[in-house]
Design an enzyme around this catalytic site. Sequence first.
Site, short mmCIF file in Angstrom:
data_model
loop_
_atom_site.label_atom_id
_atom_site.label_comp_id
_atom_site.label_asym_id
_atom_site.label_seq_id
_atom_site.Cartn_x
_atom_site.Cartn_y
_atom_site.Cartn_z
N SER A 117 0.80 -1.23 0.00
CA SER A 117 0.00 0.00 0.00
C SER A 117 0.83 1.27 0.00
O SER A 117 0.30 2.34 -0.33
CB SER A 117 -0.92 0.05 1.22
OG SER A 117 -1.74 -1.06 1.26
N HIS A 180 -0.34 5.54 8.83
CA HIS A 180 -0.32 4.30 8.06
C HIS A 180 0.00 4.61 6.59
O HIS A 180 -0.04 5.76 6.17
CB HIS A 180 -1.68 3.61 8.19
CG HIS A 180 -1.64 2.15 7.94
ND1 HIS A 180 -1.93 1.60 6.72
CD2 HIS A 180 -1.36 1.11 8.76
CE1 HIS A 180 -1.83 0.27 6.81
NE2 HIS A 180 -1.48 -0.05 8.03
N THR A 182 -1.22 4.64 3.51
CA THR A 182 -1.93 5.48 2.55
C THR A 182 -1.95 6.95 2.96
O THR A 182 -1.57 7.81 2.16
CB THR A 182 -3.34 4.94 2.29
OG1 THR A 182 -3.23 3.54 2.05
CG2 THR A 182 -3.97 5.61 1.11
N HIS A 350 -6.86 -9.23 5.27
CA HIS A 350 -5.60 -9.80 5.75
C HIS A 350 -5.87 -10.86 6.82
O HIS A 350 -5.11 -11.80 6.99
CB HIS A 350 -4.70 -8.71 6.32
CG HIS A 350 -3.94 -7.96 5.27
ND1 HIS A 350 -3.22 -8.59 4.29
CD2 HIS A 350 -3.78 -6.63 5.07
CE1 HIS A 350 -2.64 -7.67 3.52
NE2 HIS A 350 -2.98 -6.48 3.96
N ASP A 387 -6.12 0.73 -3.78
CA ASP A 387 -4.67 0.68 -4.01
C ASP A 387 -4.24 -0.66 -4.60
O ASP A 387 -3.31 -0.72 -5.37
CB ASP A 387 -3.88 1.04 -2.76
CG ASP A 387 -4.35 0.31 -1.53
OD1 ASP A 387 -5.26 -0.53 -1.63
OD2 ASP A 387 -3.79 0.58 -0.46
N HIS A 388 -4.94 -1.70 -4.23
CA HIS A 388 -4.58 -3.01 -4.76
C HIS A 388 -5.68 -4.00 -4.41
O HIS A 388 -6.59 -3.69 -3.66
CB HIS A 388 -3.25 -3.49 -4.17
CG HIS A 388 -3.25 -3.47 -2.68
ND1 HIS A 388 -3.92 -4.40 -1.94
CD2 HIS A 388 -2.72 -2.58 -1.79
CE1 HIS A 388 -3.78 -4.11 -0.66
NE2 HIS A 388 -3.07 -3.01 -0.55
ZN LIG Z 1 -2.85 -4.65 2.96
#
Ligand SMILES: [Zn+2]
Length: 581
Positions: A117, A180, A182, A350, A387-388
């Site tokens: 990220s 974090h 982002t 996750h 982002d992904h």
């Molecule tokens: Zn992640």
Amino acid sequence: MITAMMVTGVLCALIAPSTQKIFMPPDARESESSYWLEQGRRELQEALEQPRLTNKAKNVILFLATVWMGITALTAGRILKGQKKGNSGEEESLVWDRFSNMGMLKTYNLDRQVPDSAATATAFLSGVKGNYLTLGVNGNVKSQDCAASLQRENQVSTILEWAQDAGKDTGVVSTAQVTHATPAALYAKTPYRYWQCDAAITRAGPDALPCKDIARQLVEDNPGRGMKVIMGGGRQEMGAGQETDVKQKCVRADGRDLVQEWREARASEGASAAYLTTTEELRNVNARDTDYIMGLFGDLHVPYELDRDRSGAGTPHIKDMVKVALQRLKRSDNGFFLMVEGGRIDHGLHHGMPHRALEELLAMEEAVTETLQGVDLEETLVVVTADHSHVMTMNGYPARGNDIFGKVMNEEDVSDHLPYTTLMFTNGEGFNYTWNGTEVIRRNLTNVDTTDKDFRPLAAVPTYKGSETHGGEDVAVYANGPMAHLFHRVHEQSYVAHVMGYAACIGPYSDCDRPAHKTQYKHVNNHNHHHDDDDDDDGDEGGKYGGKGKYGKGVSGSGGVVVSSGAVVLWWCVVVSRLLW
Ligand SMILES: [Zn+2]
Ligand SMILES: *[C@@H]1O[C@H](CO)[C@@H](O)[C@H](O)[C@H]1NC(C)=O
Ligand SMILES: *[C@@H]1O[C@H](CO)[C@@H](O)[C@H](O)[C@H]1NC(C)=O
Ligand SMILES: *[C@@H]1O[C@H](CO)[C@@H](O)[C@H](O)[C@H]1NC(C)=O
């Protein structure tokens, strides 16, 4: 006696997890051809009448669904939304499904096929791709290379700086830590995203010592300290922790309380500042009369939507944070940039728990919906992206309307004749195979409630706790408002920053003579010279749309960027679920 047993049996059968709910389609006419022929015609008409706004964007709103806005998450989230209304779900729409334009983004990092990220956020916020785990630096900097990251020429400027240079107010709202990956990509330059507090740098050894931790960069340096709105979690990294039993992830060793220092700095500038930690304080803040607002609603992250304390003493819904952020930022005559990140979608994944993640996705969607009601789309570019992706997939041939967290009941299709869930992972904590003496077998899910928020579907490969990995396929980007049509095919992820900067005439695109008032371009019957070949490739965006060779213009200086009526609202509603690890 027998009656009692029968009643119990029937009740148990009714509530047994093995009896799955099938939701029904909302429109019974869908089995008729006419339903689909009319539906298609209506959609064609909409496409033909789709206006293109070519004026300068006063506001740019980017919703970033970090992590977990892979295509699977979007489809599953859409179905969940419909099923929560009691419908089958597949026919439902998420609010961005109806945005005027969309494209796909290639998310790879310079040194990884599947990205993290930090480098992805650097790409969509600065327009430059970088290496795995790095923030605000280009590809000359590898993870943890402090010396290289300190060289000015390796640092990149971001839309946060572009917007501030143009006199716009700026802000960030996230459900993850404000330090974090982002949010940090907006303001930090560091070779390692986990250097969120000073102790992490000390642990990394002497070579890392010249680097400044991310929390300090937020409060001490521009453009972090210039943000008018900062909301998220992360009190621990800021040295302002409150909860005694919270996990110690990055505790400050220097003993500094950066929140206190931030407040004192604002006071010494003669500005008013509010610091908030609860829903009640958020409700009561006077956003129309406060210069700077910092809300830290968790020592680590803001709690999951499914888990949060909904009382006044608890933590807010992301929608309420966004509402207050907008109240503050909309006061700016020059417009604003806001990034909103749904940061915990990622975390739910996750941990291999789709239910948590999808509820976070829907919470972010509510924030997007609320935002759209509060801004003028003729002067506001709204971008929604991720982002992904993650390694969750949607499989089997479940019945239409099958509970999205439920089981595929086509046991005859699989060789072990056991049910399995529609949503599964290729890796994660849900790995669960056993050896029965002759064969490897998997868990029999027949009597398991797979819809529970803590349930983990099966994963093919085991990972450590909370470490299900990202996925490497493209993510979608959706846009509405001025220049939304510049998203039109498969793009590099870094292109997002270029569109936002170009639309708002800021940063590398500040040399701009487009009017701020609405100019509409309809691609069927109203071509103009700026858009005479909209169906062709766009290999030369700068020349085609700008005509002034702006790309590559220096942006570090603050002089000369005047966006007269432009309010750039860059809302990165990053539903970016944060990397948990
Ligand atoms: Zn992640
Ligand atoms: C192990 O599982 C397989 C497949 O279900 C079954 O055929 C076999 O009998 C089992 N073996 C034992 C020892 O239970
Ligand atoms: C694995 O399956 C067993 C039952 O076979 C269950 O008790 C356990 O909770 C499962 N573990 C995971 C990680 O799903
Ligand atoms: C799975 O569990 C159900 C309920 O206990 C049982 O009826 C079924 O036979 C089991 N399937 C297999 C393949 O063991």
